[in-house]
Design a protein around this motif. Structure first.
Motif, mmCIF file in Angstrom:
data_model
loop_
_atom_site.group_PDB
_atom_site.id
_atom_site.type_symbol
_atom_site.label_atom_id
_atom_site.label_comp_id
_atom_site.label_asym_id
_atom_site.label_seq_id
_atom_site.Cartn_x
_atom_site.Cartn_y
_atom_site.Cartn_z
ATOM 1 N N HIS A 229 0.863 -1.196 0.000
ATOM 2 C CA HIS A 229 0.000 0.000 0.000
ATOM 3 C C HIS A 229 0.893 1.236 0.000
ATOM 4 O O HIS A 229 1.194 1.797 1.050
ATOM 5 N N ARG B 30 -0.488 4.676 1.462
ATOM 6 C CA ARG B 30 -0.912 4.554 2.863
ATOM 7 C C ARG B 30 0.302 4.463 3.789
ATOM 8 O O ARG B 30 0.341 5.065 4.861
ATOM 9 N N ALA C 18 -5.579 7.763 -0.276
ATOM 10 C CA ALA C 18 -4.740 8.583 0.610
ATOM 11 C C ALA C 18 -4.936 10.082 0.331
ATOM 12 O O ALA C 18 -4.202 10.914 0.871
#
Length: 669
Positions: free
Chosen positions: A383, A386, A418
């Motif tokens: 990710h 993130r 995000a």
């Protein structure tokens, strides 16, 4: 014609991403268009599509505008933009003199203490090199090269990883008007010699080894072999990356770069050679592609300044090695005063998310990587936005192979979650032009599975076998007008026959690149993979001939056939088919020896995914291995459409590949 890869049409929901009004207004290409409308008659309205049309319809005026916009310094003025338009052999800016390195270091006067380079290795520590320091080192090294007797036109070679010393060596080479050429240190001796022996370098810059995947790789034996096998070398320069002493007779890098000499830039003709890149075909030695100082300067100004939208406040990170054209392209980020990020190490060390960590630590604004890396991150559950502060990343660009639709969606969603507005630029070009034919346009929408548009000054078309342009259908990628960065020639090709055969044998006077593409009705481009048998793994084109030469030295191998296949999910399958000598068996030991031979003599990238025994290798009646027909069979094309049976020495041998394709399809289904 069977093709693979991305869907040719956008999804009914429309674009995945649209640039907002501020991004469009602040983009350099928007300002360029308004300025060119005022000064050079470009269309003021109609946005990028109108500008692109003008750039190919008025090629001379467009490139004059590019030279003015980026303030290219011609020490001798040009007589006209295009002396001769014919391809191959178009003559650009006749009469002009300039120097690439002078432009690459121009920002040192304006921003002396800002970082020109940020160097990162697997420790992830960021080491800056200021513009002043880079310029000082280039001046000192250029002075020492001249003292060694290096003259304009001499070749200078680098067996180097992606480190600041490689950039310094390239710029010092260009400053003296010599010709740069490089290979990455994971290349085995044979691969390097197949390249460097063709061009006969007088200087070799080399490391003692490199670090990759948490390990040290000692290359001193390879360097010793290069020195033995390159009789034209007058000097070898030792860069102690692993901390070893310089071998006997070698010069120390630190001694050659200790001075404080003002750089002297040799003013060379526009078409003077800047560097030699290598692209492998299916037969013979790698093609030694020569590109010019002026041609690269203008093409890269356009590509980096207008398409990538990079300027002095940006940080440009692309994962690459010195053996790939993207390294040369990355170094050209210096032209726009941009800070260039050099990462030397494994893309996935210590874990798959390593490249995102580097983007965070360096404050990268454009992060370039391979489609394969994006898909690996998706698969591994990474990710990026993130887990890292990627708020400065305005664009993620991918190349090497088409980014699959799932890759577009994954990148977009990861950044959107995000709160980031991410421009995704899938780009495609080639070593042959050291640039892109299609890709990044900061002012256009992004459609899933598509490259945004053809690049400025590039009359990109898809043609059928009869030379008819196609829209919405798969055709051959052709470029119908000259580009400044097209090769000025191939090395050791005095009649130009190998150059002509490589690009101009299908459609006389028109560049055929060897990719299958679709041009959509809204101006975007879909790349479907290679239309010939050149292998293309992670954006690096490799010749099957290299693999045959290495494998067939083994006594157990009578003959072999290697095929590279782009797969629908974005993967790339590269099997090696082997016809064994009588009495030999394809056991684990032989498989290991084949893999080890290829890894040692060529590179880890050349190692096949599978090694498969076949009863024999099929050929044409003139004895050429049937690479393209076998590739088509493996893609599911019917035998009578894949090959003319009358041109094959033994048609029955092709049934094996038909059966294999069926078996693979049923196992995937």
């Amino acid at each position: 014609m069977t093709t693979t890869s991305a869907t040719a049409h956008s999804e009914p929901s429309g674009p995945l991403w649209q640039p907002d009004r501020d991004r469009i207004a602040s983009a350099a290409v928007t300002r360029f268009q308004a300025w060119a409308a005022e000064r050079h008659g470009a269309p003021a309205d109609g946005g990028y599509p109108a500008l692109h049309r003008w750039s190919v319809d008025h090629l001379d005026t467009f490139w004059r505008a590019v030279a003015e916009w980026f303030d290219v310094r011609f020490s001798t003025p040009y007589e006209r933009v295009l002396g001769d338009r014919a391809m191959p052999g178009a003559q650009w800016f006749p009469g002009a003199a300039l120097n690439y390195a002078e432009h690459a270091l121009r920002a040192a006067g304006r921003r002396p203490d800002a970082p020109a380079l940020l160097h990162v290795d697997e420790t992830q520590e960021v080491r800056p090199v200021s513009w002043t320091e880079l310029r000082r080192q280039v001046g000192a090294l250029a002075d020492q090269l001249r003292a060694l007797g290096v003259r304009p036109g001499d070749r200078i070679s680098g067996y180097l990883p992606n480190i600041p010393e490689a950039v310094t060596a390239l710029l010092a080479t260009a400053a003296v008007g010599a010709v740069w050429t490089s290979c990455a240190p994971d290349f085995g001796a044979r691969s390097v010699l197949d390249r460097f022996q063709q061009v006969e370098p007088v200087v070799l810059f080399t490391v003692d080894g490199y670090r990759y995947g948490g390990k040290e790789h000692d290359r001193r034996d390879v360097v010793a072999e290069l020195r033995r096998e390159l009789p034209t070398l007058r000097a070898v320069v030792h860069i102690p990356l692993l901390g070893t002493q310089a071998p006997e007779g070698a010069l120390e890098w630190s001694d050659l770069t200790a001075g404080d000499t003002e750089p002297v830039y040799e003013q060379v003709p526009f078409d003077h050679p800047l560097w030699i890149l290598y692209s492998s075909g299916t037969t013979g030695l790698p093609k030694a592609i020569v590109q010019s100082q002026g041609g690269i300067l203008l093409e890269h100004f356009k590509q980096i300044g207008l398409h990538c939208d990079l300027g002095p406040e940006d940080r440009f990170f692309w994962y690459t090695s010195t053996g790939w054209m993207m390294w040369n392209f990355l170094v050209s980020g210096l032209l726009t005063g941009t800070t260039v990020v050099l990462y030397d190490g494994s893309p996935g060390h210590p874990d798959t998310g390593a490249q995102w960590r580097i983007a965070e630590r360096t404050g990268a604004t454009l992060f370039g990587t391979s489609a394969a890396y994006v898909m690996a991150c998706r698969k591994a559950g990474v990710h990026p936005a993130r887990d890292h502060d990627l708020s400065r990343v305005a664009c993620v660009a991918t190349t090497g192979s088409p980014l699959p639709p799932d890759g577009f969606r994954w990148l977009h969603d990861e950044f959107a979650d995000a709160g980031h507005d991410l421009w995704i630029a899938s780009v495609s070009g080639g070593t042959d032009v050291c640039s892109c034919f299609a890709g990044a346009v900061p002012t256009l929408p992004v459609h899933i599975g598509e490259l945004q548009a053809a690049c400025l000054g590039t009359d990109l078309q898809a043609w059928d076998p009869h030379g008819k342009p196609l829209v919405g259908e798969v055709g051959e990628l052709v470029v119908t007008n000259p580009m400044p960065s097209m090769p000025i020639r191939f090395w050791n090709d005095p009649e130009g026959s190998r150059y002509r055969d490589s690009y101009f044998d299908t459609y006389p006077g028109v560049w055929r690149h060897g990719d299958w593409i679709t041009l959509t009705d809204h101006g975007s481009v879909v790349i479907h993979g290679r239309s010939d048998s050149t292998l293309n793994r992670q954006g690096v084109r490799m010749g099957s001939a290299d693999i045959y030469e290495a494998v067939e030295r083994l006594p157990e191998i009578k003959e072999s056939l290697v095929i590279g296949l782009e797969e629908p999910g974005g993967g790339y399958w590269m099997p090696l088919f082997v016809h064994l000598a009588e009495g030999a068996a394809l056991d684990e030991q032989l498989v290991d020896r084949i893999r080890q031979t290829i890894r040692t003599e060529l590179s880890p990238r050349h190692v096949p995914d599978e090694i498969i025994q076949v009863p024999a290798v099929p050929h044409t009646l003139t004895g050429k291995r049937l690479e393209v027909p076998v590739k088509r069979l493996l893609q599911g094309t019917a035998l009578d459409k894949a090959v003319n049976p009358g041109s094959v020495d033994d048609v029955s041998l092709l049934h094996f590949y038909e059966d294999l394709a069926r078996a693979r399809r049923s196992s995937e289904g």
